[in-house]
Enzyme design. Structure first.
Site, mmCIF file in Angstrom:
data_model
loop_
_atom_site.group_PDB
_atom_site.id
_atom_site.type_symbol
_atom_site.label_atom_id
_atom_site.label_comp_id
_atom_site.label_asym_id
_atom_site.label_seq_id
_atom_site.Cartn_x
_atom_site.Cartn_y
_atom_site.Cartn_z
ATOM 1 N N HIS A 41 -16.583 60.015 155.595
ATOM 2 C CA HIS A 41 -15.118 59.844 155.599
ATOM 3 C C HIS A 41 -14.679 59.222 154.280
ATOM 4 C CE1 HIS A 41 -11.344 58.890 158.100
ATOM 5 N NE2 HIS A 41 -11.093 58.386 156.901
ATOM 6 N N HIS B 16 -11.320 59.742 151.024
ATOM 7 C CA HIS B 16 -10.060 60.385 150.635
ATOM 8 C C HIS B 16 -10.102 60.639 149.126
ATOM 9 C CE1 HIS B 16 -7.735 59.670 154.442
ATOM 10 N NE2 HIS B 16 -8.714 58.783 154.593
ATOM 11 N N GLN C 70 -1.028 62.737 156.646
ATOM 12 C CA GLN C 70 -0.896 61.295 156.457
ATOM 13 C C GLN C 70 0.368 60.723 157.094
ATOM 14 O OE1 GLN C 70 -2.895 58.532 154.389
ATOM 15 N NE2 GLN C 70 -1.755 57.973 156.216
ATOM 16 N N HIS D 8 -7.897 60.751 162.445
ATOM 17 C CA HIS D 8 -7.652 59.316 162.306
ATOM 18 C C HIS D 8 -7.040 58.874 163.637
ATOM 19 C CE1 HIS D 8 -8.231 60.073 158.081
ATOM 20 N NE2 HIS D 8 -7.915 58.842 157.730
ATOM 21 N N GLU E 3 -6.060 54.011 164.499
ATOM 22 C CA GLU E 3 -6.397 53.061 163.428
ATOM 23 C C GLU E 3 -5.295 52.006 163.380
ATOM 24 O OE1 GLU E 3 -7.386 52.829 158.643
ATOM 25 O OE2 GLU E 3 -6.498 54.657 159.480
ATOM 26 N N ASP F 131 -14.514 55.614 153.096
ATOM 27 C CA ASP F 131 -13.075 55.773 153.326
ATOM 28 C C ASP F 131 -12.273 55.815 152.034
ATOM 29 O OD1 ASP F 131 -10.672 56.122 154.556
ATOM 30 O OD2 ASP F 131 -10.633 54.203 155.589
ATOM 31 N N TRP G 8 -5.359 51.658 149.696
ATOM 32 C CA TRP G 8 -5.919 51.024 150.885
ATOM 33 C C TRP G 8 -7.125 50.149 150.575
ATOM 34 C CZ3 TRP G 8 -4.281 56.091 150.654
ATOM 35 C CH2 TRP G 8 -3.142 56.400 151.425
#
Length: 408
Positions: free
Chosen positions: A53, A55, A148, A206, A209, A305, A311
């Site tokens: 996982h 991005h 998103q 997702h 979360e 991630d 993030w």
């Protein structure tokens, strides 16, 4: 190629491995022959690392246009929504390829990346579809259509998801807890599952979360997976709300999760960073019930991630870092748990990604890494590095500390 004197997946016995025509040909106590010989000198031989996982569209954008000073998931989404307005294909490709090369240098050969499709131009998707082809010699890249800002809560969200699937993503994603309301969340799960089934795609959502104990999208996803017979192809990522559920509800939920056969991905670095931000004390850890899921025979793998983005301002593309945080956060600190924790970023992750022909076994593709320790416990204690990364029987990375030789 012959790899000599290695401990295969923590086996205390030293063995040799012969590779022919890009496949593992023979594994034995002693193998002699001609051609390239790599002396492992008692090091650890593992299947290649897998990042379940990440991005890649947002990677290396930390501080653009501002830093996430609150450390919340929601501020990260807000900042990214501004940054993605300035995306270009070249921008995404340059950052993604730089990150993939960093990951490859650390022995990662399989990557699942989510790509934001709440963009009418689908700029990042177009870029990463090209990157997937361009990096195939050093890594297998799976792409997930990730909404998103929601499917039902974003203008033309369903159409954008459908277009992304038709363009050739590998998996369908979702973010039901970020939809405007619980009804939208449930309906988004039903939509994405129907879309994946129709186009024969994997699923990676997702899912919950959020530190809200009342969020219940996981049970809808598991039910859909069970009733459609798609469990092995479905992944619930994050599921951090599960850490806030009361034990009575978890007991009931665990039965459904086992029946469904779905996979889970936890992201220890980012989950620990983003989680508990709205708590005073006691402060939640922000990570799902990894230990309990594993104890119930449910497949769990780890991902990094985010790599230096809104993030997570840190991140180095190193799965050993991810495992080390994960074993601390999830109370997986028993000696055997530590020894076996490599599976969270190798064999368990291969199930998550539905990777075939994976593992150090005669006949399989000759993909592996040599780590500078005799077992994985030692690798964690000593922050061991990847000495070699071998893909299709060819050396991708050779590390003579502090130098790294890369063959791409």
């Amino acid at each position: 190629m012959i790899i000599k004197n290695v401990h295969i997946e923590n086996n205390p016995k030293l063995q040799d491995v012969e590779i022919r025509d890009g496949r593992f040909y023979r594994i034995a106590d002693e193998i002699n022959g001609t051609g390239q010989v790599i002396d492992g000198k008692g090091s650890l031989l593992l299947p290649p690392f897998i990042d379940s996982h990440v991005h890649l569209d947002s990677t290396l954008t930390a501080g653009e246009p501002e830093w996430n000073e609150t450390g919340t998931l929601f501020d990260g989404i807000r900042i990214w929504s501004e940054r993605k307005k300035s995306l270009t294909k070249d921008d995404v490709k340059k950052r993604a390829k730089k990150s993939i090369e960093l990951m490859a240098s650390n022995g990662i050969q399989y990557i699942r990346s989510h790509v934001d499709v709440t963009d009418p131009k689908l700029t990042a998707l177009e870029a990463l579809l090209e990157v997937r082809e361009e990096v195939k010699d050093i890594a297998d890249l799976q792409l997930v259509a990730f909404p998103q800002e929601g499917i039902l809560s974003f203008p033309h969200g369903k159409d954008l998801m459908t277009t992304a699937v038709k363009e050739g993503v590998d998996a369908v994603g979702g973010i039901p807890h970020f939809e405007f309301n619980a009804d939208y969340g449930r309906r988004s799960v039903a939509f994405l599952m129907e879309l994946a089934e129709k186009y024969d795609k994997l699923v990676d959502v997702h899912c919950d979360e959020i530190d809200d104990p009342n969020t219940r999208n996981l049970e809808y996803l598991a039910t859909e997976a069970y009733e459609r017979g798609m469990g092995a192809r479905v992944t619930a990522s994050h599921t951090t709300a599960m850490a806030q559920y009361n034990d009575a509800y978890v007991c009931k939920l665990m039965r459904l999760l086992k029946m469904s056969g779905i996979n889970f991905v936890a992201n220890p670095l980012v989950n620990m960073h983003l989680g508990g931000r709205f708590d005073t004390y006691p402060k939640g850890r922000g990570i799902t019930r990894v230990k309990e899921l594993l104890a119930n025979g449910i497949n769990v793998s780890f991902g990094e991630d985010d790599i230096q983005d809104p993030w997570n301002p840190l991140g180095t593309g190193n799965m050993i870092d991810v495992v080390k945080m994960g074993v601390y956060a999830c109370h997986l600190m028993g000696h055997q748990q530590l020894v076996d924790s490599y599976k969270l970023v190798t064999t368990n992750a291969s199930r998550t990604l539905n990777v075939k022909d994976y593992g150090i076994k005669e006949g399989n593709e000759a993909n592996c890494v040599i780590v500078g320790s005799s077992d994985f416990y030692g690798a964690l204690v000593g922050d061991a590095t990847v000495l070699y990364s071998i893909r299709h029987g060819k050396v991708l990375v050779k590390r003579n500390a502090p130098d790294v030789e890369k063959n791409w």
